[in-house]
Scaffold this active site. Structure first.
Site, PDB file in Angstrom:
ATOM      1  N   HIS A 188       0.841  -1.192   0.000  1.00 19.19           N
ATOM      2  CA  HIS A 188       0.000   0.000   0.000  1.00 19.19           C
ATOM      3  C   HIS A 188       0.874   1.239   0.000  1.00 19.19           C
ATOM      4  O   HIS A 188       1.941   1.236   0.621  1.00 19.19           O
ATOM      5  CB  HIS A 188      -0.930   0.026   1.229  1.00 19.19           C
ATOM      6  CG  HIS A 188      -2.076   0.970   1.049  1.00 19.19           C
ATOM      7  ND1 HIS A 188      -1.977   2.301   1.329  1.00 19.19           N
ATOM      8  CD2 HIS A 188      -3.322   0.759   0.564  1.00 19.19           C
ATOM      9  CE1 HIS A 188      -3.129   2.878   1.035  1.00 19.19           C
ATOM     10  NE2 HIS A 188      -3.964   1.968   0.557  1.00 19.19           N
ATOM     11  N   ASP A 239      -7.970  -5.037  -0.291  1.00 19.74           N
ATOM     12  CA  ASP A 239      -8.513  -5.666  -1.493  1.00 19.74           C
ATOM     13  C   ASP A 239      -8.283  -7.162  -1.535  1.00 19.74           C
ATOM     14  O   ASP A 239      -9.017  -7.896  -2.191  1.00 19.74           O
ATOM     15  CB  ASP A 239      -7.918  -5.019  -2.746  1.00 19.74           C
ATOM     16  CG  ASP A 239      -8.505  -3.649  -2.963  1.00 19.74           C
ATOM     17  OD1 ASP A 239      -9.700  -3.492  -2.691  1.00 19.74           O
ATOM     18  OD2 ASP A 239      -7.777  -2.739  -3.368  1.00 19.74           O
TER      19      ASP A 239
HETATM   20  N1  CMC Z   1       4.219  -7.353  -5.138  1.00 22.12           N
HETATM   21  C1  CMC Z   1       5.582  -7.363  -5.284  1.00 22.12           C
HETATM   22  N2  CMC Z   1       6.356  -6.284  -5.055  1.00 22.12           N
HETATM   23  C2  CMC Z   1       5.738  -5.161  -4.680  1.00 22.12           C
HETATM   24  C3  CMC Z   1       4.342  -5.082  -4.522  1.00 22.12           C
HETATM   25  C4  CMC Z   1       3.577  -6.232  -4.752  1.00 22.12           C
HETATM   26  N3  CMC Z   1       2.249  -6.200  -4.615  1.00 22.12           N
HETATM   27  N4  CMC Z   1       4.015  -3.823  -4.138  1.00 22.12           N
HETATM   28  C5  CMC Z   1       5.162  -3.139  -4.071  1.00 22.12           C
HETATM   29  N5  CMC Z   1       6.205  -3.926  -4.390  1.00 22.12           N
HETATM   30  C6  CMC Z   1       7.629  -3.571  -4.374  1.00 22.12           C
HETATM   31  C7  CMC Z   1       7.969  -2.737  -5.607  1.00 22.12           C
HETATM   32  O1  CMC Z   1       8.439  -3.558  -6.655  1.00 22.12           O
HETATM   33  C8  CMC Z   1       9.059  -1.843  -5.060  1.00 22.12           C
HETATM   34  O2  CMC Z   1      10.246  -2.571  -5.017  1.00 22.12           O
HETATM   35  P1  CMC Z   1      11.666  -1.824  -5.247  1.00 22.12           P
HETATM   36  O3  CMC Z   1      11.804  -0.855  -4.139  1.00 22.12           O
HETATM   37  O4  CMC Z   1      12.661  -2.934  -5.205  1.00 22.12           O
HETATM   38  O5  CMC Z   1      11.569  -1.170  -6.597  1.00 22.12           O
HETATM   39  C9  CMC Z   1       8.639  -1.580  -3.606  1.00 22.12           C
HETATM   40  O6  CMC Z   1       7.832  -2.717  -3.241  1.00 22.12           O
HETATM   41  C10 CMC Z   1       7.829  -0.306  -3.432  1.00 22.12           C
HETATM   42  O7  CMC Z   1       6.786  -0.309  -4.390  1.00 22.12           O
HETATM   43  P2  CMC Z   1       6.141   1.018  -5.002  1.00 22.12           P
HETATM   44  O8  CMC Z   1       5.480   0.663  -6.291  1.00 22.12           O
HETATM   45  O9  CMC Z   1       7.148   2.126  -5.018  1.00 22.12           O
HETATM   46  O10 CMC Z   1       5.079   1.356  -3.908  1.00 22.12           O
HETATM   47  P3  CMC Z   1       3.868   2.288  -4.108  1.00 22.12           P
HETATM   48  O11 CMC Z   1       3.615   2.906  -2.798  1.00 22.12           O
HETATM   49  O12 CMC Z   1       4.044   3.224  -5.256  1.00 22.12           O
HETATM   50  O13 CMC Z   1       2.710   1.280  -4.564  1.00 22.12           O
HETATM   51  C11 CMC Z   1       0.845  -0.111  -4.589  1.00 22.12           C
HETATM   52  C12 CMC Z   1       1.658   0.898  -3.784  1.00 22.12           C
HETATM   53  C13 CMC Z   1      -0.433  -0.431  -3.831  1.00 22.12           C
HETATM   54  C14 CMC Z   1       0.443   0.523  -5.946  1.00 22.12           C
HETATM   55  C15 CMC Z   1       1.681  -1.386  -4.821  1.00 22.12           C
HETATM   56  O14 CMC Z   1       2.026  -1.955  -3.572  1.00 22.12           O
HETATM   57  C16 CMC Z   1       0.959  -2.405  -5.695  1.00 22.12           C
HETATM   58  O15 CMC Z   1       1.052  -2.311  -6.931  1.00 22.12           O
HETATM   59  N6  CMC Z   1       0.239  -3.389  -5.082  1.00 22.12           N
HETATM   60  C17 CMC Z   1      -0.540  -4.341  -5.820  1.00 22.12           C
HETATM   61  C18 CMC Z   1      -1.857  -3.688  -6.230  1.00 22.12           C
HETATM   62  C19 CMC Z   1      -2.802  -3.543  -5.067  1.00 22.12           C
HETATM   63  O16 CMC Z   1      -3.014  -4.464  -4.288  1.00 22.12           O
HETATM   64  N7  CMC Z   1      -3.427  -2.349  -4.989  1.00 22.12           N
HETATM   65  C20 CMC Z   1      -4.450  -2.074  -3.985  1.00 22.12           C
HETATM   66  C21 CMC Z   1      -4.034  -1.004  -3.045  1.00 22.12           C
HETATM   67  S1  CMC Z   1      -5.132  -0.949  -1.630  1.00 22.12           S
HETATM   68  C22 CMC Z   1      -6.597  -0.344  -2.248  1.00 22.12           C
HETATM   69  C23 CMC Z   1      -6.640   1.127  -2.333  1.00 22.12           C
HETATM   70  O17 CMC Z   1      -6.530   1.787  -1.280  1.00 22.12           O
HETATM   71  O18 CMC Z   1      -6.832   1.612  -3.461  1.00 22.12           O
END
Ligand code: CMC
Length: 431
Positions: free
Chosen positions: A308, A366
């Site tokens: 998240h 989710d």
């Molecule tokens: N699986 C594998 N690796 C992950 C995941 C995941 N679900 N989420 C983040 N990472 C890794 C990402 O690759 C990155 O690694 P590195 O630092 O080595 O590059 C690190 O963790 C940080 O990720 P980020 O993309 O910079 O984090 P963010 O804060 O921008 O993204 C997120 C948050 C929710 C978009 C992401 O965790 C994700 O894509 N999750 C899967 C989709 C999901 O479940 N979304 C629902 C969110 S909750 C509902 C809502 O409130 O809308």
């Protein structure tokens, strides 16, 4: 005047600026950079808005490090356990919990506006039967503005209020109809005698030729899903609603824009993506293969329903829904269902994996809401629609808050331009 300031020095010119630090009632303060460009001739740069507060708000507070979520000051766990969705709607909209009279009046008001204009039913027929219900939602909610010319003056508080309860009341009907259309069943009209959630289940699953018994387990589980998704401060879809609404667009158009933003798999579309991922994984034995892929920086695959942007501890909504998911599976006798077994195995394996622990990637709301909705018979492509039904009140409350602020103006971010410098047009023969 703020008590604290931050001093910024421009090393190019030696010019210094005292920037006020504004404190909120909870959480980190903010530096007020409204005069930054005027003083320094510089914009600030924060793609993804990781350090940017876009507004003042009194509605929802999140402490991502501590895993806290408050609606108008009330912890989400207490509301999910003790409140009803419509009571939470009243709270988000008005700032306080209703007393008995206010509660009963609000419930009556919402339940008496659940029908949509009969003319709208023709719009459904223009969609392909296999249209994604979110595509229908974006169109239908925007189309509501064509039916309510009597309440589109956003400067009029009464008009805003009328639009608010119309959307709250009608969006579940629009949502259920999008499902009915996709399966070729007749639309089931709303029943004012039923509660908000029961009415939605009835519109989704009853058919004119048979009796339909609403399951109290399903209704309570869905009520909790709605409460937990009702608002989440300035997330992507809410920020979209605020930005669209800041131009003076009518609330139906603004909420429709929010529905579009919610659809993406990084946001509300994740609950659907979780189930699709579980189906793709297929068996418990294949989980390690997908965990390996999720950890591979060269593979775009991510574990859907994990991680998240704000919660770097545990998503408090996920904690509540985790319990609800286990209860529902047990109550409905679905604990042995292979899909759910796999969800629970994935949860366990990921929670023990070093990569997920180090990056603080916990199951989010989710992950469990997909499992619960699937267990109570909601089709996968309706998961995000139900998120939209729940979030409608959050979007409306945030939009109302923005419009009623005296100093609100159109949202208009700037950019770091990295394109071509100014150049002269060359005619086709000169190129
Ligand atoms: N699986 C594998 N690796 C992950 C995941 C995941 N679900 N989420 C983040 N990472 C890794 C990402 O690759 C990155 O690694 P590195 O630092 O080595 O590059 C690190 O963790 C940080 O990720 P980020 O993309 O910079 O984090 P963010 O804060 O921008 O993204 C997120 C948050 C929710 C978009 C992401 O965790 C994700 O894509 N999750 C899967 C989709 C999901 O479940 N979304 C629902 C969110 S909750 C509902 C809502 O409130 O809308």
């Amino acid at each position: 005047m703020a008590n604290n300031t931050l001093t910024i020095r421009d090393n190019r010119t030696g010019k210094e600026l005292e920037i006020p630090i504004l404190e909120g009632s909870e959480g980190p303060g903010v530096v007020d950079i409204a005069k930054f460009y005027k003083e320094f001739g510089l914009f600030t740069f924060d793609p993804g808005f990781r350090s940017t507060a876009s507004c003042r708000s009194r509605i929802t507070f999140i402490d991502g490090d501590e895993g806290i979520l408050l609606y108008r000051g009330y912890p989400i766990e207490q509301l999910a356990e003790q409140s009803s969705f419509l009571e939470v709607c009243y709270l988000l909209l008005n700032g306080e919990l209703p007393n008995k009279t206010q509660h009963d009046e609000f419930v009556k008001l919402v339940s008496e506006h659940t029908m949509v204009h009969e003319q709208m039913l023709f719009f459904y027929r223009g969609y392909r039967r296999d249209a994604h219900p979110m595509a229908i939602m974006v169109g239908m909610v925007g189309a509501l503005s064509a039916f309510f010319h009597d309440s589109l003056d956003i400067q009029n508080p009464r008009h805003r209020e009328v639009s608010a309860f119309r959307m709250l009341a009608k969006i579940p009907t629009i949502a259920a109809y999008s499902y009915k259309y996709s399966v070729g069943q007749p639309f089931v009209y709303p029943q004012n005698r039923l509660g908000y959630v029961e009415n939605f289940l009835n519109m989704m699953f009853s058919v004119p030729c048979d009796d339909y018994k609403i399951s109290s387990v399903a209704a309570r589980a869905l009520e909790q899903v709605l409460i937990l998704h009702a608002d989440h401060e300035q997330n992507a879809s809410t920020s979209t609603v605020r930005l669209a609404g800041s131009s003076g667009a009518n609330p139906f158009a603004a909420i429709s824009a929010g529905i579009g933003a919610l659809w993406g798999p990084a946001h509300g579309g994740a609950n659907e993506a979780v189930l699709l991922m579980l189906e793709q994984i297929g068996t418990v034995e294949r989980i390690p293969e997908f965990i390996k892929r999720a950890k591979d920086p060269d593979d775009p695959f991510r574990l859907m329903g994990f991680g998240h942007r704000v919660y770097k501890n545990y998503d408090p909504r996920a904690k509540v829904l985790r319990k609800a998911a286990h209860d529902v599976l047990e109550d409905l006798g679905r604990g042995d269902d292979p899909l759910f077994k796999m969800a629970l195995a994935l949860e366990r394996i990921a929670l023990e994996d070093d990569y997920f622990i180090k990056k603080k990637l916990y199951p989010n709301v989710d992950f469990y809401s997909g499992v619960i909705q699937s267990a109570i018979g909601i089709p996968t492509n309706m998961f995000t629609v139900i998120f939209a039904v729940a979030r409608t009140i959050g979007w409306i409350s945030q939009w109302m808050e923005m419009i009623s602020e005296e100093d609100h103006s159109i949202g208009r971010p700037r950019q770091l331009y990295i394109g071509a410098k100014q150049r002269n047009y060359l005619s086709l023969s000169q190129r």
